[in-house]
Motif scaffolding. Structure first.
Motif, PDB file in Angstrom:
ATOM      1  N   LEU A   1      92.821  43.568  -4.279  1.00 22.56           N
ATOM      2  CA  LEU A   1      92.628  42.391  -3.443  1.00 22.56           C
ATOM      3  C   LEU A   1      93.976  41.765  -3.110  1.00 22.56           C
ATOM      4  CD1 LEU A   1      89.515  40.878  -5.222  1.00 22.56           C
ATOM      5  CD2 LEU A   1      89.611  41.698  -2.863  1.00 22.56           C
ATOM      6  N   THR A   2      94.257  41.642  -1.817  1.00 20.78           N
ATOM      7  CA  THR A   2      95.521  41.072  -1.358  1.00 20.78           C
ATOM      8  C   THR A   2      95.261  39.694  -0.754  1.00 20.78           C
ATOM      9  OG1 THR A   2      95.310  42.047   0.840  1.00 20.78           O
ATOM     10  CG2 THR A   2      96.349  43.402  -0.870  1.00 20.78           C
ATOM     11  N   ALA A   3      96.299  39.111  -0.175  1.00 16.23           N
ATOM     12  CA  ALA A   3      96.169  37.792   0.444  1.00 16.23           C
ATOM     13  C   ALA A   3      95.166  37.806   1.592  1.00 16.23           C
ATOM     14  CB  ALA A   3      97.529  37.311   0.935  1.00 16.23           C
ATOM     15  N   ALA A   4      94.994  38.972   2.215  1.00 15.37           N
ATOM     16  CA  ALA A   4      94.045  39.076   3.332  1.00 15.37           C
ATOM     17  C   ALA A   4      92.607  39.141   2.852  1.00 15.37           C
ATOM     18  CB  ALA A   4      94.366  40.314   4.175  1.00 15.37           C
ATOM     19  N   GLY A   5      92.403  39.211   1.542  1.00 12.12           N
ATOM     20  CA  GLY A   5      91.043  39.328   1.023  1.00 12.12           C
ATOM     21  C   GLY A   5      90.420  40.648   1.434  1.00 12.12           C
ATOM     22  N   THR A   6      89.256  40.581   2.081  1.00  7.84           N
ATOM     23  CA  THR A   6      88.609  41.807   2.563  1.00  7.84           C
ATOM     24  C   THR A   6      88.744  41.945   4.075  1.00  7.84           C
ATOM     25  OG1 THR A   6      86.451  40.735   2.832  1.00  7.84           O
ATOM     26  CG2 THR A   6      86.935  41.713   0.676  1.00  7.84           C
ATOM     27  N   ASP A   7      89.573  41.089   4.703  1.00  6.73           N
ATOM     28  CA  ASP A   7      89.854  41.196   6.136  1.00  6.73           C
ATOM     29  C   ASP A   7      88.570  41.364   6.948  1.00  6.73           C
ATOM     30  OD1 ASP A   7      91.998  40.905   7.737  1.00  6.73           O
ATOM     31  OD2 ASP A   7      92.700  42.973   7.633  1.00  6.73           O
ATOM     32  N   PRO A   8      87.571  40.483   6.789  1.00  5.32           N
ATOM     33  CA  PRO A   8      86.250  40.739   7.371  1.00  5.32           C
ATOM     34  C   PRO A   8      86.192  40.508   8.876  1.00  5.32           C
ATOM     35  CG  PRO A   8      86.272  38.591   6.323  1.00  5.32           C
ATOM     36  CD  PRO A   8      87.609  39.217   6.038  1.00  5.32           C
ATOM     37  N   ILE A   9      85.325  41.266   9.517  1.00  6.14           N
ATOM     38  CA  ILE A   9      84.933  41.020  10.901  1.00  6.14           C
ATOM     39  C   ILE A   9      83.412  41.009  10.921  1.00  6.14           C
ATOM     40  CG2 ILE A   9      86.991  42.075  11.903  1.00  6.14           C
ATOM     41  CD1 ILE A   9      85.246  44.533  12.536  1.00  6.14           C
ATOM     42  N   ALA A  10      82.827  40.336  11.927  1.00 10.18           N
ATOM     43  CA  ALA A  10      81.374  40.217  11.970  1.00 10.18           C
ATOM     44  C   ALA A  10      80.853  40.454  13.376  1.00 10.18           C
ATOM     45  CB  ALA A  10      80.934  38.848  11.460  1.00 10.18           C
ATOM     46  N   LEU A  11      79.580  40.817  13.434  1.00 11.30           N
ATOM     47  CA  LEU A  11      78.890  41.108  14.683  1.00 11.30           C
ATOM     48  C   LEU A  11      77.512  40.471  14.621  1.00 11.30           C
ATOM     49  CD1 LEU A  11      78.667  42.778  17.373  1.00 11.30           C
ATOM     50  CD2 LEU A  11      77.742  44.632  15.978  1.00 11.30           C
ATOM     51  N   ALA A  12      77.125  39.762  15.679  1.00 14.41           N
ATOM     52  CA  ALA A  12      75.807  39.139  15.731  1.00 14.41           C
ATOM     53  C   ALA A  12      74.769  40.210  16.039  1.00 14.41           C
ATOM     54  CB  ALA A  12      75.774  38.036  16.785  1.00 14.41           C
TER      55      ALA A  12
END
Length: 651
Positions: free
Chosen positions: A305-316
């Motif tokens: 785990l880095t500063a970016a966390g899990t670098d998430p993106i999402a889609l509706a």
């Protein structure tokens, strides 16, 4: 109550009709008119929101249009649910099998992993490391608390000295009919395995539920599905129309925070960080419901785990099937099993207070609601570069996918095999759609497979496809997919029973795991078939092994199937009345033969004198031994003689 009974009865009737079938040869998309073709795919352009206000307005409006008197969803949902590679590790590491996966080089989460030197598994909420040389547990780590460890299903991925344990949060469960015990939230636990002393070095707790994950190298992409956290008012003595109106108003007042996927990260030092996916990282197809969001998390096990966390993106969008290659991640949303909505009462007219004059006569049956046409949405993400995935395209195909093996990317195209049921549920057939992977627009299709039947298994191997449909007999279709614009059926084999999983064997051979059946379609027991598919125009079965009154987990979970090409050794779990175990076979070029059964030592449940036979779930080849896993322990047997060599309890 009568409405609910009528609704359930209608669903049961639709399900029964959907299962009905007679077989017929496939028809190319280029054939003359006259046959009604399935609806074609339409490419769906992904659109980014202009900001948080735009995001909230869109989600509110679409969710309000899809809310029902019972909450989000529009209708009452009913929840129904690879080739082995040998590692090339250091010279001292024993030759070993790995998880049976769909695509070579793309690992999938499973109950057990090995690198040849150690076996790592998570059972009953505890991670254990077993040394393959001494065959002893060298380290363990409890990852759950209290009673919930018995009911905490988890899978894992492993790269080097790092393991990722993926817990599926399923809510609460009744224990001894006296109290509810939480099974825990969805969470992803990063564990350091170095030195045989496992320790937690990070935990990710997303909002929503875990769908699936894929790993290429040491980079894991995890798909999570979430719904808006909206509390709907409950009022007694209200009509469904009134409740629907209240729910729509509630949705339109819900804050942005109700939709944004949340994330809580705990690092190795115990520091907790809460966050949400930013608005600018959420996109949507042109058509969406606003009732679900998919989030893709990225985690490099080697970096942690880095500063970016899990670098998430999402889609509706919604999604329940994940398929991955080395450069693409596909998430598909099958249509939900459908309950017809009860017809709302006719509103009185303002002038007279009476219902409209036109009404059905007492002897005239009310029209039976029909299910809407089933369509599956498919979303593609580019995962070929480090960092978060990039959206590529979305599309839609008619019908329902069986599982991830219904999808296959090859030579710039995605193949998708679906079963299409008519709106009234009376007719069904299957189609293989070929889509341009860049846009997910349709390139070609071949339909008419197994008319009146549904797909039981699919396998794509390079430019060739194999599809099994079933009701009373098992047509195995071979498909030529070399020309994406003109896919075609080249051969068909009809035999009793069906194959629920297809696996590539030796050159020109295909292995089928499924059920034998009578000529009326009644299943009789496990069958393993060896097919000769060297001539696509004339597939034939060379050999069959049949074990009456039995079943195998390998029928619905390919991870349970082991095939070791070097020797033809094959192992599958087998469940039968006289005791569970693992069936060991030899599958050669011309036949299938039984070598024996592996059974784990009988166990006694706490507080009971009745012994039971543990059900074997997985098998692994390590060196000259076969390792088998159950919830109770690991057993090591000689691969040649099947003599027991060690028992390693996990309780």
């Amino acid at each position: 109550m009568r409405t609910l009974i009528r609704t359930v009865a209608t669903v049961a009737a639709l399900a029964a009709v959907a299962a009905a079938c007679t077989s017929s040869a496939g028809k190319s998309a280029e054939e003359p008119p006259g046959r009604q073709k399935p609806s074609s795919l339409g490419a769906i352009r992904l659109v980014s929101y202009s900001g948080c206000d735009d995001l909230l307005a869109g989600l509110r409006e679409h969710a309000a249009a899809n809310v029902s008197p019972w909450g989000l969803g529009g209708v009452m949902p009913m929840m129904m649910e690879r080739s082995d590679t040998a590692a090339t590790a250091k010279q001292s590491t024993p030759e070993h099998s790995t998880t049976n996966v769909h695509e070579a080089g793309v690992d999938e989460p499973d109950l057990v992993k090995t690198d040849g030197d150690r076996v790592v598994t998570v059972t009953n909420g505890t991670l254990r490391i077993i040394d393959t040389a001494t065959r002893k547990v060298t380290g363990s780590l409890k990852l759950t608390e209290g009673d919930q460890h018995y009911y905490a299903p988890a899978d894992l991925l492993m790269a080097g000295d790092r393991a990722l344990v993926l817990f599926r949060g399923y809510g609460d469960i009744m224990v001894k009919s006296t109290r509810m015990v939480p099974m825990g939230d969805t969470r992803y636990v990063l564990v350091d395995l170095a030195g045989g002393r496992p320790k937690v070095i990070g935990t990710v707790k997303p909002s929503g539920t875990y769908v699936d994950a894929r790993m290429v190298g040491s980079t894991v992409r995890i798909v999570t599905r979430s719904q808006p956290q909206i509390e709907f008012p409950q009022a007694e003595n209200t009509t469904e129309a009134e409740q629907l109106k209240r729910n729509q108003e509630t949705v339109r007042r819900a804050p942005l925070d109700a939709w944004l996927p949340k994330l809580q990260i705990t690092d190795a030092a115990g520091k907790v960080t809460d966050s949400a996916v930013p608005c600018e990282r959420i996109s949507h197809p042109a058509d969406y419901t606003g009732t679900s969001l998919l989030t893709v998390h990225t985690l490099d096990l080697a970096r942690g785990l880095t500063a970016a966390g899990t670098d998430p993106i999402a889609l509706a969008a919604d999604g329940d099937i994940v398929y991955g290659t080395g450069t693409s991640l596909y998430v598909a949303s099958n249509p939900r099993w459908w309950f017809p909505l009860p017809q709302l009462p006719v509103e009185e007219t303002p002038a007279t207070g009476e219902a409209p004059a036109v009404e059905p006569t007492p002897t005239e049956p009310s029209p039976t609601p029909t299910a809407p046409p089933e369509e599956t949405e498919i979303h593609r993400f580019d995962v070929g570069s480090p960092g978060p995935p990039a959206y590529v395209a979305s599309g839609k195909v008619a019908g329902r996918l069986l599982n991830q093996y219904s999808l296959s990317e090859y030579d710039g195209h995605l193949r998708a095999a679906t079963t299409i049921v008519s709106a009234d549920g009376r007719e069904s057939s299957s189609t293989v759609h070929v889509l341009d992977a860049r846009t997910l627009a349709k390139t070609g299709e071949v339909g008419g497979l197994g008319e009146g039947e549904r797909i039981y298994s699919v396998r794509f191997i390079g430019p060739v496809g194999y599809c099994v449909t079933f009701r009373q007999v098992d047509p195995l279709y071979t498909l030529d997919l070399r020309d994406p614009a003109r896919p075609r059926v080249t051969g068909e084999l009809k035999i009793t029973g069906y194959s629920a999983y297809l696996h590539p064997g030796a050159e020109g051979r295909l292995i089928g795991i499924g059920q034998e059946a009578s000529d009326k379609g009644r299943t009789l027991g496990t069958q393993i078939s060896l097919f000769d598919v060297s001539d696509p125009a004339a597939p034939r079965r060379l050999s069959q092994f049949f074990q009456k009154e039995s079943g195998s987990e390998a029928e619905w979970d390919p991870h349970a199937f082991l095939y070791w090409p070097k020797t033809g050794l094959s192992v599958i779990p087998l469940y039968q009345q006289d005791g569970s175990g693992a069936l060991v076979l030899r599958i050669g070029d011309s036949g299938v033969s039984k070598l024996g059964m592996i059974r784990h030592p009988a166990q006694r449940q706490q507080g009971s004198d009745q012994p039971y036979q543990p059900g074997i779930q997985r098998s692994i080849v390590i060196g000259s031994s076969v390792w088998t896993l159950s919830q109770e322990g690991l057993q090591v047997n000689d691969a040649a003689s099947l003599d027991s060599q060690a028992w390693i309890p996990l309780r």
